[in-house]
Write a protein that holds these residues in place. Structure first.
Motif, PDB file in Angstrom:
ATOM      1  N   VAL A  18       0.928  -1.239  -0.129  1.00  0.00           N
ATOM      2  CA  VAL A  18      -0.098   0.130  -0.033  1.00  0.00           C
ATOM      3  C   VAL A  18       0.866   1.270  -0.002  1.00  0.00           C
ATOM      4  CG1 VAL A  18      -1.750   1.416   1.311  1.00  0.00           C
ATOM      5  CG2 VAL A  18      -2.017  -1.209   1.164  1.00  0.00           C
ATOM      6  N   PHE A  19       2.140   1.408   0.982  1.00  0.00           N
ATOM      7  CA  PHE A  19       2.836   2.398   1.026  1.00  0.00           C
ATOM      8  C   PHE A  19       3.579   2.597  -0.569  1.00  0.00           C
ATOM      9  CE2 PHE A  19       3.375   4.033   5.662  1.00  0.00           C
ATOM     10  CZ  PHE A  19       2.051   3.697   5.761  1.00  0.00           C
ATOM     11  N   ALA A  20       3.897   1.518  -0.931  1.00  0.00           N
ATOM     12  CA  ALA A  20       4.630   1.759  -2.246  1.00  0.00           C
ATOM     13  C   ALA A  20       3.685   2.188  -3.335  1.00  0.00           C
ATOM     14  CB  ALA A  20       5.190   0.313  -2.652  1.00  0.00           C
ATOM     15  N   LEU A  21       2.828   1.653  -3.110  1.00  0.00           N
ATOM     16  CA  LEU A  21       1.601   2.296  -4.381  1.00  0.00           C
ATOM     17  C   LEU A  21       1.568   3.649  -4.156  1.00  0.00           C
ATOM     18  CD1 LEU A  21      -0.794   1.969  -6.175  1.00  0.00           C
ATOM     19  CD2 LEU A  21      -2.454   1.717  -4.181  1.00  0.00           C
ATOM     20  N   GLU A  22       1.449   4.235  -2.894  1.00  0.00           N
ATOM     21  CA  GLU A  22       1.044   5.692  -2.848  1.00  0.00           C
ATOM     22  C   GLU A  22       2.353   6.433  -3.094  1.00  0.00           C
ATOM     23  OE1 GLU A  22      -1.835   6.509   0.909  1.00  0.00           O
ATOM     24  OE2 GLU A  22      -0.380   5.101   1.423  1.00  0.00           O
ATOM     25  N   GLY A  23       3.425   5.955  -2.648  1.00  0.00           N
ATOM     26  CA  GLY A  23       4.805   6.462  -3.308  1.00  0.00           C
ATOM     27  C   GLY A  23       4.987   6.812  -4.679  1.00  0.00           C
ATOM     28  N   ALA A  24       4.347   5.392  -5.597  1.00  0.00           N
ATOM     29  CA  ALA A  24       4.632   5.587  -7.047  1.00  0.00           C
ATOM     30  C   ALA A  24       3.635   6.798  -7.387  1.00  0.00           C
ATOM     31  CB  ALA A  24       4.254   4.246  -7.429  1.00  0.00           C
ATOM     32  N   ILE A  25       2.359   6.888  -6.886  1.00  0.00           N
ATOM     33  CA  ILE A  25       1.659   7.930  -7.456  1.00  0.00           C
ATOM     34  C   ILE A  25       2.136   9.336  -7.340  1.00  0.00           C
ATOM     35  CG2 ILE A  25      -0.800   8.763  -6.935  1.00  0.00           C
ATOM     36  CD1 ILE A  25      -1.801   6.094  -6.530  1.00  0.00           C
ATOM     37  N   VAL A  26       2.622   9.638  -6.086  1.00  0.00           N
ATOM     38  CA  VAL A  26       3.147  10.827  -5.760  1.00  0.00           C
ATOM     39  C   VAL A  26       4.285  10.917  -6.822  1.00  0.00           C
ATOM     40  CG1 VAL A  26       4.403  12.149  -4.086  1.00  0.00           C
ATOM     41  CG2 VAL A  26       2.410  10.814  -3.367  1.00  0.00           C
ATOM     42  N   ALA A  27       4.984  10.210  -6.842  1.00  0.00           N
ATOM     43  CA  ALA A  27       6.299  10.360  -7.721  1.00  0.00           C
ATOM     44  C   ALA A  27       5.748  10.745  -9.139  1.00  0.00           C
ATOM     45  CB  ALA A  27       7.189   9.037  -7.761  1.00  0.00           C
ATOM     46  N   MET A  28       4.677   9.937  -9.791  1.00  0.00           N
ATOM     47  CA  MET A  28       4.304  10.310 -11.187  1.00  0.00           C
ATOM     48  C   MET A  28       3.679  11.803 -11.097  1.00  0.00           C
ATOM     49  SD  MET A  28       3.231   6.638 -12.635  1.00  0.00           S
ATOM     50  CE  MET A  28       1.882   6.270 -11.141  1.00  0.00           C
ATOM     51  N   ARG A  29       3.123  12.006  -9.995  1.00  0.00           N
ATOM     52  CA  ARG A  29       2.343  13.421  -9.902  1.00  0.00           C
ATOM     53  C   ARG A  29       3.460  14.390 -10.120  1.00  0.00           C
ATOM     54  NH1 ARG A  29      -2.023  12.635  -5.601  1.00  0.00           N
ATOM     55  NH2 ARG A  29      -3.564  12.283  -7.130  1.00  0.00           N
ATOM     56  N   HIS A  30       4.755  14.092  -9.595  1.00  0.00           N
ATOM     57  CA  HIS A  30       5.867  15.159  -9.546  1.00  0.00           C
ATOM     58  C   HIS A  30       6.859  14.926 -10.808  1.00  0.00           C
ATOM     59  CE1 HIS A  30       4.153  16.127  -5.307  1.00  0.00           C
ATOM     60  NE2 HIS A  30       5.262  17.148  -5.224  1.00  0.00           N
ATOM     61  N   GLY A  31       6.112  14.192 -11.727  1.00  0.00           N
ATOM     62  CA  GLY A  31       6.950  14.240 -12.951  1.00  0.00           C
ATOM     63  C   GLY A  31       8.446  13.526 -12.950  1.00  0.00           C
ATOM     64  N   LEU A  32       8.477  12.473 -11.825  1.00  0.00           N
ATOM     65  CA  LEU A  32       9.838  11.683 -11.887  1.00  0.00           C
ATOM     66  C   LEU A  32       9.638  10.697 -12.908  1.00  0.00           C
ATOM     67  CD1 LEU A  32      10.254  11.074  -8.150  1.00  0.00           C
ATOM     68  CD2 LEU A  32      10.683  13.304  -9.609  1.00  0.00           C
ATOM     69  N   ASP A  33      10.850  10.061 -13.376  1.00  0.00           N
ATOM     70  CA  ASP A  33      10.746   9.095 -14.469  1.00  0.00           C
ATOM     71  C   ASP A  33      10.489   7.614 -13.773  1.00  0.00           C
ATOM     72  OD1 ASP A  33      13.227   8.250 -13.424  1.00  0.00           O
ATOM     73  OD2 ASP A  33      14.604   9.356 -15.181  1.00  0.00           O
ATOM     74  N   LEU A  34      10.647   6.779 -14.487  1.00  0.00           N
ATOM     75  CA  LEU A  34      10.703   5.290 -13.948  1.00  0.00           C
ATOM     76  C   LEU A  34      11.293   4.970 -12.845  1.00  0.00           C
ATOM     77  CD1 LEU A  34       9.213   2.477 -14.034  1.00  0.00           C
ATOM     78  CD2 LEU A  34      10.780   2.045 -15.986  1.00  0.00           C
ATOM     79  N   LEU A  35      12.789   5.638 -12.941  1.00  0.00           N
ATOM     80  CA  LEU A  35      13.411   5.110 -11.744  1.00  0.00           C
ATOM     81  C   LEU A  35      13.031   5.865 -10.413  1.00  0.00           C
ATOM     82  CD1 LEU A  35      16.917   3.880 -11.303  1.00  0.00           C
ATOM     83  CD2 LEU A  35      16.705   6.354 -10.439  1.00  0.00           C
ATOM     84  N   GLY A  36      12.739   7.228 -10.738  1.00  0.00           N
ATOM     85  CA  GLY A  36      12.249   7.964  -9.677  1.00  0.00           C
ATOM     86  C   GLY A  36      10.943   7.282  -8.999  1.00  0.00           C
ATOM     87  N   VAL A  37       9.865   6.822  -9.615  1.00  0.00           N
ATOM     88  CA  VAL A  37       9.145   6.151  -9.298  1.00  0.00           C
ATOM     89  C   VAL A  37       9.446   4.852  -8.416  1.00  0.00           C
ATOM     90  CG1 VAL A  37       6.787   4.783  -9.923  1.00  0.00           C
ATOM     91  CG2 VAL A  37       7.467   6.808 -11.100  1.00  0.00           C
ATOM     92  N   MET A  38      10.262   4.114  -8.928  1.00  0.00           N
ATOM     93  CA  MET A  38      10.499   3.050  -8.219  1.00  0.00           C
ATOM     94  C   MET A  38      11.262   3.396  -6.642  1.00  0.00           C
ATOM     95  SD  MET A  38      11.363   0.222 -11.451  1.00  0.00           S
ATOM     96  CE  MET A  38      11.466  -1.150 -10.192  1.00  0.00           C
TER      97      MET A  38
END
Lengths: 207, 207, 207
Positions: A18-38
């Motif tokens: 659950v926490f990982a899912l939330e982290g990925a969503i926030v990362a995409m919202r801030h325009g990070l790339d695939l590595l940043g999302v992970m």
């Protein structure tokens, strides 16, 4: 006993996802790339536990010792990235409820682990709080913004209350499972009530 | 001997309280809530020592092992929050002077602790500096701004000089107390003189 | 054997100096003072290794145990500060090429050290990546900006690929030196190709 251990492991892995899912969503919202999302998936899911383990001297931290946790965080981040249209459409209430459950779980598990490492009861409540909110704090540091738990919402305070209940329960002789259920329930209920009623901690009058 | 230990403990607790007070004031200035105020009190007062202890391998760090330090930081933060009108009115010079004394104390105590853990003399001076300024650096990271010690003022440099004097003093056979007094005095005097005269470190010409 | 050890040490010190030079240049670009320049030199050159060592339980970290590394980083920072007009005029391509070489070296050396500390193969690849990019992440945190590796470029991914090649090579029985050459070569080539062709990792469509 085996069954209880399986339940605890399953809950821990579910909270991590659950926490990982939330982290990925926030990362995409801030325009990070695939590595940043992970990376954000890893950080939000496992950062609090890593900080706790470094502070209580449990090195290497669990997330470095047990490959299942980082793999789960990365796979969750990758799936969230691939299915980002679906992730974008996720409704607020279920996510917030799952997040509150994850927070409760991390807070009581973190406090219990600190007690297991012979940390005193007061510091153990702080370690439970750090386990619950540390990942979000590192997330906000990486996003170059003031950590949200420091400025708004009953979030870290809910984790703290849950950890206090667990530590007090253990002191008064409750079994680990019962103390964890009471502590986790207190954290979860307080967090949900705070969101529903818009409760906030006080602030000093503007400077 | 007992008496000296009591003096050292009292000075350490006093320095912790001063730094916690300053952390709470900065937190309120930035609009953090009560939890944020208490976290910044903790971070500013104890962050430098926690970083030093993690780096020299003294785990769990002192602030996690000894509950008196976090309790003192939190109580100071809470009192500063409750009496924030008074805190707001505190004049600059006494606070700055107390801060310089706390910096001096943390720098020499941190360098001495590194030596006690068999860290080499050069790195011990760095550990003293980190003890003095680490809390302020983490404060600035949490406030999402460039750490002030990196861009202005003779502050970390004063801590470094104090730590160098302590380490050199120990090398030349001075007693711990005398070396600490000389080192702390050097740090304190340099910091006060730098503020009074507006001394700054050089910068490269604009890029 | 002595000769190989000397080569490894020389390469390690050279990589440290290159990263320290880059840290100093960035610090001056952001208007930091002399102390800030030296701190950024230290952080960029040694931050990744310090994080890796804390995470794998190799405390005190190498940069705290061996004074040659911090001294080299500080001297490099000081020289870059003194000769900042020269540093300013350094052309992009040679610096970028040296940086890619340093990244490759840190990634394979970091992964190998994690294996030496009995960290599992998957986590060892993460530790190699952290060794390569951790210093740059801390640099960006200190500059209050989102770490560049999270948002753009094939940089952390190149370090990850290099670490994977090293770990896989060791698993398949290659000698440490051969595995390091293959892993380092893969990281270096991927990084250079990515810069030359402007390769980027994918991003989710704007939110």
């Amino acid at each position: 006993m085996k069954k209880i251990e399986s339940i605890v492991l399953a809950a821990d892995l579910a909270g991590t996802a659950v926490f990982a899912l939330e982290g990925a969503i926030v990362a995409m919202r801030h325009g990070l790339d695939l590595l940043g999302v992970m990376v954000l998936s890893f950080v939000v899911a496992l950062g609090g536990g890593v900080i706790r383990d470094l502070l209580i001297g449990a090195t290497p931290p669990n997330a470095v010792r047990d490959w299942r946790y980082p793999v789960l965080a990365f796979v969750t981040g990758l799936l969230t990235f691939v299915f980002h249209d679906t992730a974008r459409a996720l409704p607020f209430m279920p996510i917030m409820t799952l997040d509150a459950a994850g927070l409760a779980l991390f807070a009581v598990a973190g406090a219990q682990k600190a007690l297991d490492y012979r940390i005193g009861p007061f510091i153990a409540t702080l370690m439970g709080t750090v386990t619950g909110v540390g990942g979000g704090v590192v997330r906000d540091i990486l996003l170059a913004r003031v950590p949200m738990v420091l400025a708004a919402d009953i979030y870290a305070s809910a984790a703290f209350v849950g950890a206090v209940v667990l530590v007090a329960g253990r002191r008064f002789g409750l079994s680990p499972m019962l103390a964890a259920l009471l502590g986790g329930g207190a954290c979860f209920a307080l967090r949900i009530l705070a969101v529903m009623h818009g409760w906030q901690l006080p602030k000093a009058t503007p400077w």
